[in-house]
Write an enzyme that holds these catalytic residues in place. Structure first.
Site, short mmCIF file in Angstrom:
data_model
loop_
_atom_site.label_atom_id
_atom_site.label_comp_id
_atom_site.label_asym_id
_atom_site.label_seq_id
_atom_site.Cartn_x
_atom_site.Cartn_y
_atom_site.Cartn_z
N SER A 78 0.84 -1.19 0.00
CA SER A 78 0.00 0.00 0.00
C SER A 78 0.88 1.25 0.00
O SER A 78 1.79 1.38 -0.82
CB SER A 78 -0.96 -0.05 1.19
OG SER A 78 -2.03 0.84 1.01
N ASP B 13 -5.52 -4.14 -2.60
CA ASP B 13 -4.48 -3.61 -1.72
C ASP B 13 -3.63 -4.71 -1.09
O ASP B 13 -4.14 -5.69 -0.57
CB ASP B 13 -5.17 -2.79 -0.62
CG ASP B 13 -4.19 -1.93 0.17
OD1 ASP B 13 -3.26 -2.48 0.78
OD2 ASP B 13 -4.38 -0.70 0.19
#
Length: 392
Positions: A116, A257
């Site tokens: 991320s 993610d």
């Protein structure tokens, strides 16, 4: 426990000869794989010896095992591998940590893992080092975060993966919960990444080894992308909030993610690193003295717990390895919550300039303290060797 036997895509090919003895032990230890441990061979009664026959003596064969490298007392380490956690705008703390570490000319960066927003910091650091050394890396990080502060847009938060699953639902309603609406096309985000990161430079031999995590939707497993495979799409996949925009497709696979599968990858960092010194920069708070009551507060706390769940398991596995298989590993942690008061009550979507500057300053101060404490610890260990905790 995550499946740790999965192939790493596009990493530098070291021919199997690289890595510390500690990392080789990690790779051969059953805890890193979901395959069952081999059963011992049954004990058989000895067969009668055959009749002796004249023959030349066979050469003696000696079984060899990796020789464990002693932990160096030198501080700061000559080589350091980094694990950079994602957490929306909280990752500005990592910006400060990296900026201070770049000011130490004696430290070389070996392997960097990230998920991320941690992946974005990793790419900025590695790309800058490959293109122009420490000053270039510092400039890349500074330019990215300053621009983010000035833009302060919804698109900026998407780029950082700054939305939790529940938070997105609360903020944007059932249309986003159903995954049927993409408020922005990905092209502007891809262009923003390409503006700050030269992805071709990541393939240069001077670039640190990269381990960028994304979550494969098909089976929920963590996928690690190495230097040769990292593109703008990989960076977008690593930061993709599933309830805000559509999944990112790479080679026919859809990804979300990377923080869902490991935030950041830690065990694979230990396996791939050629140094025994690992530093984890953790930005998502683990502690909160308040019991949340409101929906937003409950969502925030659930997001913090989820973000650290896989990481806590990997830290425990590393601690086990230090005791039983790889004592030379030295894992340190710099945690943002130890240096920013009330961080657990703040939002990882806060793009306020004052807040990001606070995180940046706190990261620099935390790295300064870590460097100083490590020097004291190394001197004490040299004077009187003693067992160290898994995390410093």
């Amino acid at each position: 426990m995550l499946r740790m036997s999965e192939k790493i895509v596009g990493t530098h090919d070291d021919g199997g000869s690289q890595g510390t003895a500690a990392s080789r032990l990690l790779l051969t230890t059953n805890i890193w794989s979901d395959a069952p441990a081999p059963k011992p061979d049954p004990v058989l009664s000895p067969a009668p010896p055959p009749a002796p026959a004249p023959q030349a003596p066979a050469p003696a064969v000696t079984a060899t095992a990796p020789v464990e490298q002693p932990r160096s007392n030198r501080w700061p380490p000559r080589k350091l591998s980094l694990a950079l956690q994602g957490g929306g705008t909280f990752a500005a703390f990592t910006w400060g940590v990296l900026e201070r570490l770049l000011e130490e000319p004696s430290i070389e960066f070996d392997t960097i893992s990230g998920a991320s927003a941690g992946a974005i910091n990793a790419l900025l650091l590695a790309g800058g080092l490959a293109e122009g050394g420490r000053e270039a890396a510092r400039a890349r990080l500074n330019r990215f975060w300053v621009r983010l502060m000035h833009e302060a847009s919804f698109r900026s938060l998407m780029l950082l993966g700054g939305f939790s699953p529940a938070g997105s639902s609360v903020a944007f309603g059932p249309t986003l919960r159903s995954g049927q609406f993409d408020p922005f096309d990905l092209d502007p985000l891809r262009q923003a990444l390409s503006r700050d990161i030269n992805f071709e430079a990541l393939r240069d031999a001077k670039c640190p080894k990269l381990l960028i995590a994304a979550t494969r939707i098909r089976d929920g497993q963590q996928q690690i992308f190495g230097n040769d495979a990292v593109t703008a799409d990989v960076a977008l996949a690593s930061t993709c909030p599933p309830l805000v925009h559509c999944a990112v497709e790479i080679d026919g696979e859809a990804y979300w993610d990377g923080g869902f599968g490991g935030n950041p990858p830690l065990i694979k960092l230990a396996q791939q690193s050629t140094t025994a010194d690992l530093l984890l920069v953790q930005v998502t708070p683990t502690r909160d003295g308040y019991v949340p009551i409101t929906l937003a507060a409950i969502d925030r706390r659930l997001d913090q717990i989820a973000a650290n769940a896989a990481l806590n398991a990997e830290i425990a596995a590393i601690a086990w390895a230090q005791v039983s298989a790889a004592p030379a590993l030295r894992l340190s942690r710099i945690a943002a919550e130890d240096h920013v008061d009330g961080l657990a009550q703040r939002s990882s979507t806060d793009l306020g300039r004052g807040f990001i500057r606070l995180l940046h300053r706190s990261g620099r101060a935390a790295a300064e303290r870590w460097l100083g404490q490590g020097a004291v610890s190394a001197k004490a260990q040299h004077a009187s060797p003693a067992a160290e905790p898994a995390l410093a």
